[in-house]
Design an enzyme around this catalytic site. Structure first.
Site, PDB file in Angstrom:
ATOM      1  N   GLU A 170       0.840  -1.197   0.000  1.00 48.08           N
ATOM      2  CA  GLU A 170       0.000   0.000   0.000  1.00 48.08           C
ATOM      3  C   GLU A 170       0.876   1.249   0.000  1.00 48.08           C
ATOM      4  OE1 GLU A 170      -2.698  -0.370   3.298  1.00 48.08           O
ATOM      5  OE2 GLU A 170      -3.810  -2.017   2.373  1.00 48.08           O
ATOM      6  N   HIS A 202      -8.061   1.450   1.794  1.00 46.27           N
ATOM      7  CA  HIS A 202      -7.948   1.105   3.215  1.00 46.27           C
ATOM      8  C   HIS A 202      -8.835   2.017   4.079  1.00 46.27           C
ATOM      9  CE1 HIS A 202      -5.009  -1.090   6.078  1.00 46.27           C
ATOM     10  NE2 HIS A 202      -6.172  -0.922   6.675  1.00 46.27           N
TER      11      HIS A 202
END
Length: 523
Positions: free
Chosen positions: A257, A275
């Protein structure tokens, strides 16, 4: 006490910290900058951006690390534990937010909502292209039945879904009222129309779903992951999506990420969010407040609500067990000041109401007390069991359930290479811990402050001689407890005093005729 907040958390949490501690908010630090200044702080508060590595931990003087959220995969918990640093998180604060986001993604992938929105905004009217499937009547597989998984299962049942679940760490009775069929992983994969993940990222769960697992699944299954990136092998997921084995996938998390050049994002049957599982205003406030309160508790030496690397106490048992935690530590501290020898085994024996409770933290406190006087590096409730294990000390618990309605009692039986000794205690009214026995002697000692403990013959004059020596040296006696085995036999005296007893005075006391030994202890 100084606290560093290195990731963005809600202002409400920072305000709580500032009410009692000195707080620095530095959310722009590079790893090297953080390493350079971390030694100046007692506590560190992070979310998911800051990586609390073994290297960072080892060069710090931290007492507690707080994660404003559920997962702690960005924290090297093992390294923190070995160094005696407490790790706390906020596991309950974002439960509802993560649960609701799971359903938002589930509905969106089932009804192709993002694709339909994009098409309509591009000026097209393609109703036939976006026919979806409904959730009612489908089987939902829930992998991981912790707080979030249970909430997902509960809501899925109300939508008319059949719920099957897999969690190797949960007892069947904990989910029997949630309309969940608890089964093995293969059965969940084989029977589910939708599969959602709610497990932490650990060695056991990393890439737990790969090529072999996709083969087991139904054709046209839907995958939802709001838990952690890395649980699913992304290459295997991509292949399953391309082949049609997986009809659609909704992801809130990725192995890397941000997911730069991730081929999953090029597929039309993949929807994704960055997220956002815990990203509601309400959840961010709650997790910030929860972790801030535990940081303060930890730095005050109090028992925290949400420990990650320390045994926790059930909320309903907290107020009863707390004074026994303090008592057990004092018992251990007293023992190693009274006795000599290398500790080989410690047995903690519990009776009364304590016998019905989870007493692991009481046992840990007793071990901490035992180690506190024999180590250069202080033991605490986090590293005490590890230190004991590394020193070869065997620790056992025994529960006596003969009178479960009686007040709780705890006995510490310690075996050394020289002797076996015991100290007993209980908690009286108003949370007052007491030492009630030392070996075969019954006493009633408040375990605090300075105490002189003597072994002597039970005969007139000895107590008076001890008192005379203390008075001559301007040492005031606060209270006295006597215990004896038999009339005119051996006796034990515990004198609580207001001042420290110098070695020279202790030597004079030891010279009293018929006084076998005298030990000055600090509790």
């Amino acid at each position: 006490m100084r606290v560093l907040v290195s990731d963005k958390i809600a202002k409400e949490g920072i305000d709580i910290l500032k009410s009692e501690l000195k707080v620095d908010v530095r959310t722009d630090l590079t790893p090297d900058q953080l390493r350079e200044i971390i030694k100046d702080y007692d506590a560190l508060v992070v979310r998911s951006q800051t990586k609390v590595t073994k290297d960072l931990i080892e060069c710090s003087n931290l007492k507690v690390i707080g994660r404003a959220g559920v997962g702690v995969d960005n924290i090297d918990v093992e390294a923190a534990t070995l160094k005696g640093i407490l790790v706390v998180n906020a596991p309950e604060g974002n439960t509802i937010a993560a649960c609701e986001h799971t359903f938002a993604l589930m509905f969106a992938v089932a009804r192709k909502i993002p694709q339909a929105v994009s098409s309509l905004k591009s000026g097209r009217w393609e109703r036939n292209k976006f026919t979806g499937v409904q959730l009612s009547g489908k089987t939902l597989g829930v992998i991981g039945l912790g707080r979030i998984g249970k909430e997902v299962a509960k809501r899925a049942s109300s939508l008319g879904m059949n719920v099957v679940g897999y969690d190797p760490y949960i007892a069947r009775e904990n989910v029997e009222n949630l309309n969940i069929k608890l089964t093995d992983l293969d059965e969940v994969l084989r029977t589910s129309d939708f599969i959602t993940f709610h497990v932490p990222l650990t060695k056991a769960t990393r890439r737990m779903i790969g090529e072999e697992q996709f083969k087991i699944m139904k054709d046209g299954v839907y995958i939802i992951n709001c838990a952690r990136g890395g649980i699913i092998d992304e290459k295997a997921l991509y292949d399953a999506l391309v082949s049609g084995k997986v009809a659609g996938c909704a992801l809130d998390v990725f192995e890397k990420e941000p997911p730069e050049d991730n081929p999953l994002l090029s597929l039309d049957n993949v929807i994704a969010t960055p997220h956002l599982g815990a990203s509601t205003a309400e959840a961010q406030i709650v997790v910030a407040e929860e972790v801030a309160k535990d940081i303060i508790r930890a730095l005050k030496g109090e028992i925290v609500k949400n420990p990650v690397n320390m045994v926790s106490v059930r909320p309903e048992e907290y107020s009863f067990i707390l004074p026994y935690i303090r008592l057990a530590e004092k018992m251990g501290c007293l023992y190693t000041q009274l006795k000599n020898g290398r500790i080989q085994e410690v047995e903690m024996i519990y009776g009364g109401r304590l016998a019905n409770m989870d007493v692991k933290l009481v046992t840990t406190a007793g071990i901490k007390g035992l180690l506190s006087n024999i180590l250069q590096v202080p033991a605490n409730l986090i590293n005490a069991p590890i230190i004991a294990r590394d020193r070869g000390i065997k620790i056992t618990e025994k529960k006596i359930k003969e009178d479960e309605d009686a007040p709780g009692t705890v006995t510490m039986r310690v075996t050394t290479d020289k002797e076996v000794g015991t100290i007993s205690g209980c908690v009286f009214e108003k949370d007052s811990p007491r030492i009630t026995g030392i070996d075969d002697y019954k006493i009633d000692l408040i375990p605090e402050g300075y105490v002189l403990i003597t072994n002597h013959k039970d005969k007139p004059g000895i107590v008076g001689k001890v008192g005379t020596i203390l008075g001559k040296n301007d040492i005031n006696i606060a209270s006295m407890q006597l215990g004896r085995k038999s009339y005119r036999g051996d006796a034990l005296m515990a004198l609580s005093v207001d001042e420290e007893i110098p070695e020279s005075v202790l030597k004079e006391i030891k010279a009293i005729e018929d006084l076998k030994d005298a030990v000055f202890v600090k509790l």
